[in-house]
Design a protein around this motif. Structure first.
Motif, PDB file in Angstrom:
ATOM      1  N   GLY A 132      40.544  82.234  39.585  1.00 25.58           N
ATOM      2  CA  GLY A 132      41.414  81.163  40.066  1.00 25.58           C
ATOM      3  C   GLY A 132      42.017  80.368  38.923  1.00 25.58           C
ATOM      4  N   ASP A 133      41.182  80.021  37.937  1.00 25.76           N
ATOM      5  CA  ASP A 133      41.674  79.271  36.779  1.00 25.76           C
ATOM      6  C   ASP A 133      42.726  80.065  36.012  1.00 25.76           C
ATOM      7  OD1 ASP A 133      40.039  77.155  37.344  1.00 25.76           O
ATOM      8  OD2 ASP A 133      38.487  77.694  35.902  1.00 25.76           O
ATOM      9  N   MET A 134      42.500  81.372  35.880  1.00 25.71           N
ATOM     10  CA  MET A 134      43.452  82.202  35.146  1.00 25.71           C
ATOM     11  C   MET A 134      44.791  82.276  35.874  1.00 25.71           C
ATOM     12  SD  MET A 134      43.939  84.002  32.389  1.00 25.71           S
ATOM     13  CE  MET A 134      42.427  84.686  31.695  1.00 25.71           C
ATOM     14  N   VAL A 135      44.748  82.398  37.190  1.00 23.66           N
ATOM     15  CA  VAL A 135      45.988  82.431  37.971  1.00 23.66           C
ATOM     16  C   VAL A 135      46.727  81.099  37.839  1.00 23.66           C
ATOM     17  CG1 VAL A 135      46.966  82.604  40.295  1.00 23.66           C
ATOM     18  CG2 VAL A 135      45.150  84.173  39.582  1.00 23.66           C
ATOM     19  N   GLU A 136      45.981  79.996  37.918  1.00 18.95           N
ATOM     20  CA  GLU A 136      46.595  78.672  37.755  1.00 18.95           C
ATOM     21  C   GLU A 136      47.299  78.571  36.403  1.00 18.95           C
ATOM     22  OE1 GLU A 136      46.850  76.142  39.733  1.00 18.95           O
ATOM     23  OE2 GLU A 136      45.381  76.437  41.318  1.00 18.95           O
ATOM     24  N   LYS A 137      46.634  79.036  35.368  1.00 17.03           N
ATOM     25  CA  LYS A 137      47.158  78.905  34.006  1.00 17.03           C
ATOM     26  C   LYS A 137      48.350  79.825  33.764  1.00 17.03           C
ATOM     27  CE  LYS A 137      45.776  79.638  29.185  1.00 17.03           C
ATOM     28  NZ  LYS A 137      44.664  80.042  28.289  1.00 17.03           N
ATOM     29  N   ILE A 138      48.212  81.091  34.128  1.00 11.23           N
ATOM     30  CA  ILE A 138      49.235  82.081  33.795  1.00 11.23           C
ATOM     31  C   ILE A 138      50.411  82.048  34.767  1.00 11.23           C
ATOM     32  CG2 ILE A 138      49.697  84.545  33.474  1.00 11.23           C
ATOM     33  CD1 ILE A 138      47.905  83.279  31.326  1.00 11.23           C
ATOM     34  N   ILE A 139      50.129  81.936  36.053  1.00 15.65           N
ATOM     35  CA  ILE A 139      51.192  82.016  37.057  1.00 15.65           C
ATOM     36  C   ILE A 139      51.836  80.660  37.317  1.00 15.65           C
ATOM     37  CG2 ILE A 139      51.800  82.715  39.401  1.00 15.65           C
ATOM     38  CD1 ILE A 139      50.884  85.033  37.646  1.00 15.65           C
ATOM     39  N   PHE A 140      50.999  79.631  37.466  1.00 14.66           N
ATOM     40  CA  PHE A 140      51.530  78.330  37.861  1.00 14.66           C
ATOM     41  C   PHE A 140      51.601  77.327  36.720  1.00 14.66           C
ATOM     42  CE2 PHE A 140      49.510  80.108  41.731  1.00 14.66           C
ATOM     43  CZ  PHE A 140      50.685  80.354  42.421  1.00 14.66           C
ATOM     44  N   GLY A 141      51.019  77.677  35.580  1.00 13.99           N
ATOM     45  CA  GLY A 141      51.149  76.834  34.403  1.00 13.99           C
ATOM     46  C   GLY A 141      50.545  75.462  34.535  1.00 13.99           C
ATOM     47  N   GLN A 142      49.436  75.354  35.272  1.00 18.86           N
ATOM     48  CA  GLN A 142      48.779  74.057  35.395  1.00 18.86           C
ATOM     49  C   GLN A 142      47.275  74.244  35.407  1.00 18.86           C
ATOM     50  OE1 GLN A 142      50.636  73.048  39.158  1.00 18.86           O
ATOM     51  NE2 GLN A 142      48.712  73.280  40.218  1.00 18.86           N
ATOM     52  N   LYS A 143      46.568  73.172  35.103  1.00 22.93           N
ATOM     53  CA  LYS A 143      45.117  73.212  35.095  1.00 22.93           C
ATOM     54  C   LYS A 143      44.598  73.176  36.516  1.00 22.93           C
ATOM     55  CE  LYS A 143      44.809  70.917  30.619  1.00 22.93           C
ATOM     56  NZ  LYS A 143      44.305  69.745  29.887  1.00 22.93           N
ATOM     57  N   SER A 144      43.385  73.638  36.684  1.00 19.44           N
ATOM     58  CA  SER A 144      42.793  73.704  38.012  1.00 19.44           C
ATOM     59  C   SER A 144      42.080  72.410  38.362  1.00 19.44           C
ATOM     60  CB  SER A 144      41.798  74.869  38.071  1.00 19.44           C
ATOM     61  OG  SER A 144      40.813  74.690  37.090  1.00 19.44           O
ATOM     62  N   PRO A 145      41.756  72.197  39.666  1.00 19.45           N
ATOM     63  CA  PRO A 145      41.071  70.988  40.067  1.00 19.45           C
ATOM     64  C   PRO A 145      39.777  70.797  39.288  1.00 19.45           C
ATOM     65  CG  PRO A 145      41.773  72.217  41.980  1.00 19.45           C
ATOM     66  CD  PRO A 145      42.036  73.078  40.782  1.00 19.45           C
ATOM     67  N   GLY A 146      39.519  69.548  38.903  1.00 19.80           N
ATOM     68  CA  GLY A 146      38.276  69.260  38.208  1.00 19.80           C
ATOM     69  C   GLY A 146      38.343  69.507  36.724  1.00 19.80           C
ATOM     70  N   GLU A 147      39.425  70.113  36.227  1.00 18.83           N
ATOM     71  CA  GLU A 147      39.531  70.306  34.788  1.00 18.83           C
ATOM     72  C   GLU A 147      39.755  68.942  34.167  1.00 18.83           C
ATOM     73  OE1 GLU A 147      41.472  73.590  31.817  1.00 18.83           O
ATOM     74  OE2 GLU A 147      41.916  73.619  33.940  1.00 18.83           O
ATOM     75  N   THR A 148      39.237  68.705  33.068  1.00 25.54           N
ATOM     76  CA  THR A 148      38.764  67.404  32.659  1.00 25.54           C
ATOM     77  C   THR A 148      39.780  66.367  32.269  1.00 25.54           C
ATOM     78  OG1 THR A 148      38.606  68.083  30.389  1.00 25.54           O
ATOM     79  CG2 THR A 148      36.747  68.523  31.798  1.00 25.54           C
TER      80      THR A 148
END
Length: 258
Positions: free
Chosen positions: A185-201
């Motif tokens: 999920g984090d990788m998809v957020e980063k590569i596809i949507f260009g944003q950090k995932s929930p709870g990232e600091t």
């Protein structure tokens, strides 16, 4: 509410209703790999829900014998589902990203060595050649993952381990983004949507309040502050659109009406 306010609210709601179209579609490829598969699917469920993105699913021949296609379609809220041997995608260019959940040893070996006699391997290489991001959870293709040890596969010699590891390394040189199932999920957020995932600091011990002085408050207004703010201050009478409410909940933000 006057006509200008009504038109503004309506425009915001219409804007959010077409976010799925603007974001494009993702293609999720399900192979016959079972190690990490459930974890990867859960990761994708959450990411798809959070980003409100359209998804299609392709099941390899092996996956069709293991997984219930309709259940996966329901879990991922997929629009279309394709089965290797009976269906082919009309246009791979329609997709913003291709996600393998998870990559099997067979698909990894074939794609790494450009043996494209399986649809999953063909899709991976074709996507790379089209410049489409490809992300793959490696658990079922990585014989040193804990999942293999739990199944009793503890006696693989160094040369065999090296051969499997080499396949993954080659795929990375081709441009495949390799990750573990629990970070998919984090990788998809980063590569596809260009944003950090929930709870990232955010910085510990600090509270940041952002003021959004408009009505309605949309998802687009909140996204820039997801990794900065813990609190968002808005006008007392402001409408918060449904997708904005989803982000507020998922990122644990506090809304203050003033």
């Amino acid at each position: 509410m006057n006509s200008v306010q009504f038109e503004e609210k309506l425009r915001a709601l219409v804007e959010e209703s077409i976010i799925r179209i603007i974001k494009g579609r993702l293609l999720v490829v399900v192979t016959g790999g079972t190690i990490g598969a459930e974890t990867a699917l859960k990761e994708l469920e959450e990411t798809i829900r959070l980003n409100q993105v359209n998804v299609d699913v392709m099941l390899s021949a092996a996956a069709s014998k293991i997984h219930n296609a309709e259940k996966i379609k329901e879990r991922l809220k997929a629009g279309n589902i394709y089965l290797e041997g009976s269906d082919r995608l009309q246009n791979l260019k329609d997709y913003k990203g291709v996600i393998f959940a998870v990559l099997s040893r067979n698909t990894a070996a074939k794609a790494a060595n450009l043996i494209l006699d399986s649809y999953a391997a063909e899709l991976m290489i074709d996507a790379l050649m089209l410049g489409i991001p490809v992300i793959a959870a490696k658990d079922a293709a990585d014989v040193e993952s804990s999942g293999w040890s739990k199944l009793g596969f503890n006696w693989t010699n160094a040369n065999l381990k090296g051969a499997f590891a080499k396949n993954l390394s080659i795929l990375q040189t081709y441009g495949v983004q390799i990750c573990t199932a629990d970070t998919l999920g984090d990788m998809v957020e980063k590569i596809i949507f260009g944003q950090k995932s929930p709870g990232e600091t955010r910085a510990a011990g600090t509270t940041c309040t952002i003021r959004i002085n408009k009505n309605p408050v949309t998802r687009k207004d909140i996204v820039p502050y997801l990794n900065e703010a813990q609190e968002i201050s808005i006008p007392k009478s402001a409408l918060v659109t449904p997708l904005a409410q989803d982000l507020i909940r998922d990122f644990g933000l506090k809304i203050i009406r003033e």
